[in-house]
Design a protein around this motif. Structure first.
Motif, mmCIF file in Angstrom:
data_model
loop_
_atom_site.group_PDB
_atom_site.id
_atom_site.type_symbol
_atom_site.label_atom_id
_atom_site.label_comp_id
_atom_site.label_asym_id
_atom_site.label_seq_id
_atom_site.Cartn_x
_atom_site.Cartn_y
_atom_site.Cartn_z
ATOM 1 N N VAL A 91 5.888 9.932 -4.311
ATOM 2 C CA VAL A 91 6.145 9.391 -2.978
ATOM 3 C C VAL A 91 7.243 10.188 -2.286
ATOM 4 O O VAL A 91 7.092 10.624 -1.129
ATOM 5 N N GLY B 268 -0.170 6.327 -5.587
ATOM 6 C CA GLY B 268 -1.092 5.431 -4.905
ATOM 7 C C GLY B 268 -2.406 5.250 -5.643
ATOM 8 O O GLY B 268 -3.156 4.309 -5.369
ATOM 9 N N TYR C 93 -9.400 5.988 -7.549
ATOM 10 C CA TYR C 93 -9.516 5.482 -6.192
ATOM 11 C C TYR C 93 -9.207 3.989 -6.216
ATOM 12 O O TYR C 93 -9.759 3.249 -7.045
ATOM 13 N N SER D 200 -1.457 12.843 -0.052
ATOM 14 C CA SER D 200 -1.438 11.509 -0.649
ATOM 15 C C SER D 200 -0.627 11.529 -1.931
ATOM 16 O O SER D 200 -0.903 12.345 -2.823
ATOM 17 N N SER E 248 6.061 13.682 -1.472
ATOM 18 C CA SER E 248 5.161 13.673 -0.306
ATOM 19 C C SER E 248 5.957 13.553 0.984
ATOM 20 O O SER E 248 5.627 14.200 1.993
ATOM 21 N N PHE F 129 0.273 4.354 0.207
ATOM 22 C CA PHE F 129 -0.041 5.371 1.210
ATOM 23 C C PHE F 129 0.577 5.040 2.569
ATOM 24 O O PHE F 129 0.801 5.925 3.392
ATOM 25 N N ASP G 175 -2.538 17.369 8.526
ATOM 26 C CA ASP G 175 -2.824 16.137 7.786
ATOM 27 C C ASP G 175 -3.898 16.374 6.736
ATOM 28 O O ASP G 175 -5.082 16.504 7.042
ATOM 29 N N VAL H 197 4.014 6.922 3.397
ATOM 30 C CA VAL H 197 3.869 8.270 3.925
ATOM 31 C C VAL H 197 3.216 8.227 5.306
ATOM 32 O O VAL H 197 3.586 8.985 6.210
ATOM 33 N N GLY H 198 2.265 7.313 5.490
ATOM 34 C CA GLY H 198 1.592 7.209 6.781
ATOM 35 C C GLY H 198 2.536 6.846 7.911
ATOM 36 O O GLY H 198 2.432 7.398 9.015
ATOM 37 N N GLY I 295 -4.049 14.184 4.053
ATOM 38 C CA GLY I 295 -3.848 12.960 3.296
ATOM 39 C C GLY I 295 -5.143 12.229 3.019
ATOM 40 O O GLY I 295 -5.745 12.369 1.964
ATOM 41 N N MET I 296 -5.610 11.445 3.967
ATOM 42 C CA MET I 296 -6.815 10.638 3.772
ATOM 43 C C MET I 296 -8.063 11.511 3.709
ATOM 44 O O MET I 296 -8.215 12.454 4.479
ATOM 45 N N TYR J 257 0.849 -1.190 0.000
ATOM 46 C CA TYR J 257 0.000 0.000 0.000
ATOM 47 C C TYR J 257 0.888 1.245 0.000
ATOM 48 O O TYR J 257 1.576 1.530 0.983
#
Length: 396
Positions: A338, A357, A126, A353, A341, A15, A34, A18-19, A36-37, A13
């Motif tokens: 990536v 991804g 998505y 994000s 980010s 994401f 944040d 970065v998470g 991101g999500m 994954y």
């Protein structure tokens, strides 16, 4: 360790990279803005919460519900389509309640697809639009989308080059992450193309209500013959800020709705009934709360676009969704999404994000989610401005 073949088709994954860095910085008590999500932070409107609380106090609502959704909720959804789009839907045969659009879309793919079937999905998009098909064992052919591309030229070329013929076309407008829009004429061409090439269409309309500056996104169901070839997923997560409640719908083609209804009957007993009752009240009630939520996102969009412009990063303002899709500034583009980010995290203290991804064709972009208030958004833009002003001095 035991190996599970289906898991081999799911890549790491993106994401999560970065998470994990974000969590490392937070463990050092570093403040991260944040973005991101796309996790809505706006509270669910109070009248909806009150109805759920009232219904939850009644023991009769604590029993198993029905996996297809209670009749009043399905009727409320169909009435909503009639009011908003002039589209008639039969609540018994053309509507099924899902635990959010993501669950419904995934289980529909599982019901429809077999190994060897081919699904067309946009790139970027998505992730579940691609991986619902992969989890079901099908093969995915990615159709690039974005500025400078002709969707139907790419779609026709892919159709001519694909064997066996594609079974499903997956689309989603307003689009996450690119924020691209679809006109009614676009949906009509999709229906006509699907009929000609004997494929189904699944349209994810998660951002149906999140149009800005007076823009109202159209529905795929408005196109002539849409119910002959496909279904549309609607979610209450964003429009009513009910993300954690997990209420969505699949409407349209009777065969596809039946397939999803049947497979769900084996998999779940439905959403907690007080939530369904509250969702019914939301759909039947006044839409002022939806307009207020949309205005909050529009204000945040304006703050972000203006702040990025002051920082020297010019990004077109989206007309819909709760995202901003920003091409990486030229001096940083060689890093890819990536690494860029990660740079935003460490140097600007801003989480976004990475475009990779969402697919290979997204790697020169990052996505901002409009989930921070305007004060925090301005804070993020000040941090970004420092990075951009430093330019190549921080590039690696």
């Amino acid at each position: 360790m035991q190996e599970f073949p289906r898991m081999h088709r799911l890549p790491p994954y993106v994401f999560a990279v970065v998470g994990e860095l974000k969590m490392q910085l937070r463990r050092q008590n570093i403040d991260i803005v944040d973005m991101g999500m796309g996790n809505p932070d706006i509270p669910t409107p109070q009248h909806i919460v009150d109805k759920m609380t009232e219904a939850a106090a009644k023991g009769i609502n604590h029993r198993y519900s029905v996996s297809r959704g209670i009749p009043n909720l399905r009727k409320a959804m169909c009435d909503w389509y009639q009011r908003n789009y002039g589209v008639y839907l039969d609540p018994d045969k053309e509507c099924v309640v899902t635990m959010g659009a993501k669950e419904g879309l995934s289980h529909l793919a599982l019901a429809m697809l077999s190994p060897g079937d081919v699904v067309f999905a946009p790139d970027p998009t998505y992730p579940i639009h691609t991986y619902a098909a992969i989890i079901a064992g099908a093969d995915v052919r990615r159709i690039p989308i974005g500025k400078g591309r002709d969707f139907f030229e790419d779609l026709l070329a892919a159709t001519k080059q694909t064997w066996p013929q594609p079974k499903v076309l997956m689309i989603s407008y307003p689009h996450n992450p690119t924020t691209e829009l679809a006109a009614p004429e676009f949906f009509q061409k999709v229906v006509d193309f699907a009929k000609e090439h004997k494929m189904y269409v699944i349209h994810d309309m998660a951002y149906a209500d999140l149009g800005f500056d007076g823009y109202k996104p159209p529905s795929f169901m408005e196109a002539n013959g849409a119910k002959d070839v496909g279904v549309e997923f609607y979610s209450m997560s964003k429009s009513y800020s009910m993300a954690g409640w997990r209420v969505g719908f699949c409407v349209g083609n009777r065969d596809l709705v039946y397939a999803l209804t049947r497979i769900k009957s084996y998999l779940d007993y439905g959403i907690f009934q007080p939530i369904q009752i509250a969702a019914t009240v939301a759909l039947n009630g006044p839409s002022d709360c939806v307009r207020n939520i949309v205005q909050v996102y529009q204000n945040r969009r304006d703050a972000l676009i203006e702040g990025l412009s002051r920082a020297g990063w010019d990004v077109p303002p989206p007309k819909a969704t709760m995202f901003v899709w920003a091409q990486i500034p030229e001096e940083f583009r060689h890093l890819g999404s990536v690494e860029f980010s990660k740079l935003l995290l460490t140097e600007s203290k801003v989480a976004v994000s990475p475009g990779l991804g969402f697919g290979h064709f997204g790697d020169d972009h990052v996505r901002f989610a409009l989930i921070e208030n305007e004060h925090r958004t301005n804070q993020a833009c000040r941090g970004i401005k420092k990075l951009l002003n430093a330019g190549g001095d921080v590039c690696v």
